[in-house]
Design a protein around this motif. Sequence first.
Motif, PDB file in Angstrom:
ATOM      1  N   LEU A 110       0.808  -1.212   0.000  1.00  0.00           N
ATOM      2  CA  LEU A 110       0.000   0.000   0.000  1.00  0.00           C
ATOM      3  C   LEU A 110       0.843   1.265   0.000  1.00  0.00           C
ATOM      4  CD1 LEU A 110      -3.006  -0.757   2.396  1.00  0.00           C
ATOM      5  CD2 LEU A 110      -2.991  -0.607  -0.101  1.00  0.00           C
ATOM      6  N   THR A 111       2.042   1.197   0.551  1.00  0.00           N
ATOM      7  CA  THR A 111       2.846   2.408   0.672  1.00  0.00           C
ATOM      8  C   THR A 111       4.008   2.491  -0.314  1.00  0.00           C
ATOM      9  OG1 THR A 111       4.301   1.412   2.355  1.00  0.00           O
ATOM     10  CG2 THR A 111       2.323   2.565   3.134  1.00  0.00           C
ATOM     11  N   GLY A 112       4.421   1.363  -0.874  1.00  0.00           N
ATOM     12  CA  GLY A 112       5.634   1.385  -1.689  1.00  0.00           C
ATOM     13  C   GLY A 112       5.541   0.801  -3.066  1.00  0.00           C
ATOM     14  N   MET A 113       4.373   0.351  -3.502  1.00  0.00           N
ATOM     15  CA  MET A 113       4.274  -0.350  -4.777  1.00  0.00           C
ATOM     16  C   MET A 113       3.305   0.311  -5.753  1.00  0.00           C
ATOM     17  SD  MET A 113       6.406  -2.807  -4.666  1.00  0.00           S
ATOM     18  CE  MET A 113       7.391  -3.685  -3.452  1.00  0.00           C
ATOM     19  N   GLY A 114       3.181   1.608  -5.648  1.00  0.00           N
ATOM     20  CA  GLY A 114       2.346   2.326  -6.601  1.00  0.00           C
ATOM     21  C   GLY A 114       0.893   2.386  -6.179  1.00  0.00           C
ATOM     22  N   PRO A 115       0.072   3.104  -6.945  1.00  0.00           N
ATOM     23  CA  PRO A 115      -1.301   3.388  -6.533  1.00  0.00           C
ATOM     24  C   PRO A 115      -2.322   2.297  -6.823  1.00  0.00           C
ATOM     25  CG  PRO A 115      -0.834   4.488  -8.604  1.00  0.00           C
ATOM     26  CD  PRO A 115       0.452   3.837  -8.184  1.00  0.00           C
ATOM     27  N   ILE A 116      -1.969   1.306  -7.644  1.00  0.00           N
ATOM     28  CA  ILE A 116      -2.978   0.368  -8.126  1.00  0.00           C
ATOM     29  C   ILE A 116      -3.615  -0.436  -7.000  1.00  0.00           C
ATOM     30  CG2 ILE A 116      -1.192  -1.359  -8.624  1.00  0.00           C
ATOM     31  CD1 ILE A 116      -4.540  -0.908 -10.486  1.00  0.00           C
ATOM     32  N   TYR A 117      -2.845  -0.822  -5.986  1.00  0.00           N
ATOM     33  CA  TYR A 117      -3.391  -1.687  -4.933  1.00  0.00           C
ATOM     34  C   TYR A 117      -4.371  -0.924  -4.054  1.00  0.00           C
ATOM     35  CZ  TYR A 117       0.318  -4.662  -6.607  1.00  0.00           C
ATOM     36  OH  TYR A 117       1.134  -5.404  -7.423  1.00  0.00           O
TER      37      TYR A 117
END
Length: 335
Positions: free
Chosen positions: A237-244
């Motif tokens: 949620l914080t480090g892998m982009g907005p998609i999740y």
Amino acid sequence: MTAPTRRLAVGVTPMESRHEVVLHLAERAEELGYDAFLLAEGWGHDAPVLLGTIAARTSRIRLGTGVLNVWGRSPAGIAMLAASLDAVSGGRFVLGLGAGSPQLAEGWHDQRFAVPVARLESVTREVRALLAGERMSPSLADGQRPLRLAVEPRPGIPVHLAGLGPRAVRLAGEIADAWYPFLLPRSGLPDGVQLLQDGAIDAARPVPLVSPGLPVAVARDPATARAMASWWVVTYLTGMGPIYGRTLRRLGLGGAVDVVLDANRTRGSTEIPSDAQVLIDELVISGSAETGRAGIAGWFDAGAELPVLVLPPGRPVAELEYALEVLRPTDVRSR
């Protein structure tokens, strides 16, 4: 009467940088009866190189890219690697493709992250055409003769597509052999299956296999399992982009997402407050061996056909082996 075994696969993230551990886990997955071993590619190891090594060390388990992003290689390059890996594995290869993320496309491959679903579709269709013996469809009008693969690949190499957004899921229904969503909440799977079916109906083709990627956080020690589960949720949620986060909000879990983001404003923090526990319950196979097996059964009940158990990166090998062993394919029907 013994109940039939339901199939399970194993996945490894791009963050697992220990190549010797990846090879060992693949061999162990085959020994334990898993159906497939999927290796994602990010900004570390070249996944096809490791899969070629795994192919030489195994004989039964299917091997795949889970997933390969569509920004780092041309369609021709992807078709060549698929044909080659399928040949060296004796017909065991599965090609998994995904649109990746802005960070991966722009921050690593120096490619503009524009219209990702359209890019995923065009690359997938071109790769399928090349694997079917057709010539390349070049965009440059300089008179060069289009080429085709100089080797004849096995017909029907399976293509699995990752996707969370509605357009990407429908696309999987239209052109893929399987749908591989990662970090999708279990409660959102039935709606996703409906989109998948809609896409297949529009394209007049069979509905793809439903094969969700499920983060694993199962350990002997409850505190260890809890820490791993929290790491999965906070990291993505914080480090892998907005998609999740965007997907979770669309599926009604926005309040819990906000709680997690508010609780983890400090870099390195991985706290899941009690009022965001729903995210662990919905996203992660976590806890003890018993609760882990029950969680997998719940995914089968929700519509999964071949769940992929995605192992956490960087953990002790004994811990990873424990999870593989206690979750191995047996009777995982609802209890």
